[in-house]
Design a protein around this motif. Structure first.
Motif, short mmCIF file in Angstrom:
data_model
loop_
_atom_site.label_atom_id
_atom_site.label_comp_id
_atom_site.label_asym_id
_atom_site.label_seq_id
_atom_site.Cartn_x
_atom_site.Cartn_y
_atom_site.Cartn_z
N LYS A 117 20.80 10.92 10.98
CA LYS A 117 19.67 11.78 10.64
C LYS A 117 19.93 12.62 9.38
O LYS A 117 19.05 13.37 8.94
CB LYS A 117 19.35 12.71 11.82
CG LYS A 117 18.75 12.01 13.02
CD LYS A 117 18.52 12.99 14.16
CE LYS A 117 17.94 12.30 15.39
NZ LYS A 117 17.78 13.23 16.53
N GLY A 118 21.14 12.51 8.84
CA GLY A 118 21.42 13.20 7.60
C GLY A 118 22.24 14.47 7.72
O GLY A 118 22.48 15.16 6.71
N ILE A 119 22.68 14.82 8.93
CA ILE A 119 23.55 15.99 9.07
C ILE A 119 24.92 15.67 8.48
O ILE A 119 25.54 14.68 8.86
CB ILE A 119 23.67 16.42 10.54
CG1 ILE A 119 22.34 17.04 11.00
CG2 ILE A 119 24.81 17.41 10.75
CD1 ILE A 119 22.33 17.52 12.43
N LYS A 120 25.37 16.48 7.54
CA LYS A 120 26.62 16.22 6.84
C LYS A 120 27.78 17.07 7.35
O LYS A 120 28.94 16.69 7.20
CB LYS A 120 26.44 16.48 5.34
CG LYS A 120 25.36 15.64 4.68
CD LYS A 120 25.67 14.14 4.79
CE LYS A 120 24.61 13.30 4.09
NZ LYS A 120 24.86 11.84 4.25
N ASN A 121 27.47 18.23 7.91
CA ASN A 121 28.51 19.16 8.34
C ASN A 121 28.31 19.49 9.82
O ASN A 121 27.40 20.22 10.19
CB ASN A 121 28.45 20.44 7.49
CG ASN A 121 29.60 21.38 7.77
OD1 ASN A 121 30.32 21.23 8.75
ND2 ASN A 121 29.77 22.36 6.90
N LEU A 122 29.19 18.94 10.66
CA LEU A 122 29.06 19.09 12.11
C LEU A 122 30.32 19.71 12.70
O LEU A 122 31.44 19.32 12.36
CB LEU A 122 28.82 17.72 12.75
CG LEU A 122 28.70 17.65 14.28
CD1 LEU A 122 27.44 18.38 14.75
CD2 LEU A 122 28.68 16.19 14.74
N ALA A 123 30.13 20.67 13.60
CA ALA A 123 31.27 21.28 14.31
C ALA A 123 31.12 20.98 15.80
O ALA A 123 30.00 20.95 16.32
CB ALA A 123 31.31 22.78 14.08
N ILE A 124 32.24 20.76 16.47
CA ILE A 124 32.21 20.47 17.90
C ILE A 124 33.16 21.39 18.65
O ILE A 124 34.31 21.60 18.24
CB ILE A 124 32.62 19.01 18.18
CG1 ILE A 124 31.62 18.06 17.53
CG2 ILE A 124 32.67 18.75 19.67
CD1 ILE A 124 31.77 16.62 17.96
N VAL A 125 32.68 21.93 19.76
CA VAL A 125 33.51 22.73 20.65
C VAL A 125 33.49 22.06 22.02
O VAL A 125 32.49 21.44 22.40
CB VAL A 125 33.00 24.19 20.73
CG1 VAL A 125 31.60 24.26 21.34
CG2 VAL A 125 33.98 25.06 21.52
N THR A 126 34.60 22.13 22.75
CA THR A 126 34.72 21.43 24.03
C THR A 126 35.03 22.43 25.16
O THR A 126 36.17 22.54 25.61
CB THR A 126 35.83 20.37 23.95
OG1 THR A 126 37.02 20.97 23.39
CG2 THR A 126 35.41 19.22 23.05
#
Length: 337
Positions: A273-282
């Motif tokens: 979808k074009g998201i370039k900067n993604l952060a993930i928390v678990t």
């Protein structure tokens, strides 16, 4: 005399295929992890999985293994040390699978004169395959080996204000550094049937998108509700805007339906979808482990970048964070009063 026992998931003793196979055998043969009749479970685990998966899992563990040993064990030991420094009663550490065992942890407390144990499963959200299996095993051991010992278990802490505050602060520091377009809360997945089995009302849970938001006694043991509630409370604490964060579930096994949306598909879709900067928390984990370091930190990162994403950052678990250690110590000290 009172004492506390911290219990985490566990890890193989080494990255050898033999040790990984032994660990997976204990883990997957737990009837609260694979909740099928024993003969079926034994056929699937011992006849199929243990003949194929240990080698692959051993390779995965090798990617994340530290010089000191398993990251989960090392980080749990660091947390344990910091908690002990702030508590007034004996505190021991154990693992549900592998070493140190729950039995050995209880034995150490008993040897110190403890007659009442505060059991703290290190899982924010309740699930059959995590909190419940720890509580059941600990009580089984005590009933058989130490009938005069009393156990009090600490309930899921997903919505405790002090936990939410510590978790939110750790996330905020990372967001300020990386400034992601979207924050994904990825929780460990469980089969949908586990949610239904844990429904104490036997009627509330429908896994239809609405039941988790409708007040019910079932929420006390509903993993799905507690995951979404964790996300909700952290989002409120950090004033996250709607649409800039979401929830997903990782690590599914087998063909039965597991909680959705799936993390791997969600990450790919974000990139497309074009998201370039993604952060993930678990937030289903308090200690970094195979599922956070390899599955998310390596595999998911590769998938995101392969689909066009540019910056993929994983927010560390609470691990041995000073404020987190103080929070756990406060729970113990308040109980011991």
């Amino acid at each position: 005399m009172k004492g506390a026992l911290l219990v985490n998931l566990g890890s193989p003793d080494s990255t050898s295929v033999k040790d990984v196979k032994k660990y997976l055998d204990e883990f997957l043969m737990d009837k609260r992890v694979i909740d099928t009749p024993y003969l079926i479970r034994a056929f699937v685990v011992k006849g199929i999985i243990l003949n194929t998966r240990p080698k692959k899992s051993a390779e995965a563990y090798k990617k994340i293994w530290w010089n000191e040993g398993s990251p989960l064990i090392v980080l749990s030991e660091r947390l344990h040390k910091k908690v002990k420094e702030q508590t007034q009663i004996p505190v021991e550490l154990a693992m549900r699978y592998g070493n140190p065992s729950i039995k050995s942890g209880i034995q150490k407390l008993v040897n110190k004169g403890v007659t009442e144990i505060f059991l703290i499963p290190l899982y924010p959200q309740f699930a059959m395959a995590t909190t419940e299996t720890i509580v059941v095993l600990a009580n089984k051991i005590v009933k058989k080996e130490y009938p005069n010992i009393k156990i009090t278990d600490f309930p899921a802490f997903y919505n405790k204000e002090d936990y939410i505050s510590v978790l939110s602060n750790s996330i905020q520091k990372h967001l300020e550094e990386t400034k992601p377009e979207h924050l994904l809360f990825s929780y460990h997945g469980v089969p949908e049937r586990h949610i239904l089995k844990s429904d104490i009302t036997k009627s509330h849970c429908k896994i239809d998108g609405s039941c988790c938001n409708t007040p019910s006694p079932a929420h006390e043991f509903c993993y799905r509700h507690q995951c979404y509630e964790t996300t909700k409370q952290v989002a409120e604490k950090l004033n996250l805007k709607e649409g800039t964060y979401s929830t997903s579930f990782q690590s599914r096994l087998g063909r039965d339906p597991w909680l959705q949306p799936y993390t791997d598909q969600t990450i790919e879709n974000f990139a497309k979808k074009g998201i370039k900067n993604l952060a993930i928390v678990t937030p289903a984990f308090v200690s970094d482990c195979l599922e956070t370091l390899e599955e998310i930190g390596m595999e998911a990162k590769h998938s995101f970048e392969e689909q066009g994403g540019k910056q993929f950052s994983t927010i560390p678990c609470l691990n041995d964070d000073k404020a987190w250690a103080t929070t756990v110590a406060n729970w113990i000290n308040n109980w011991a009063k």
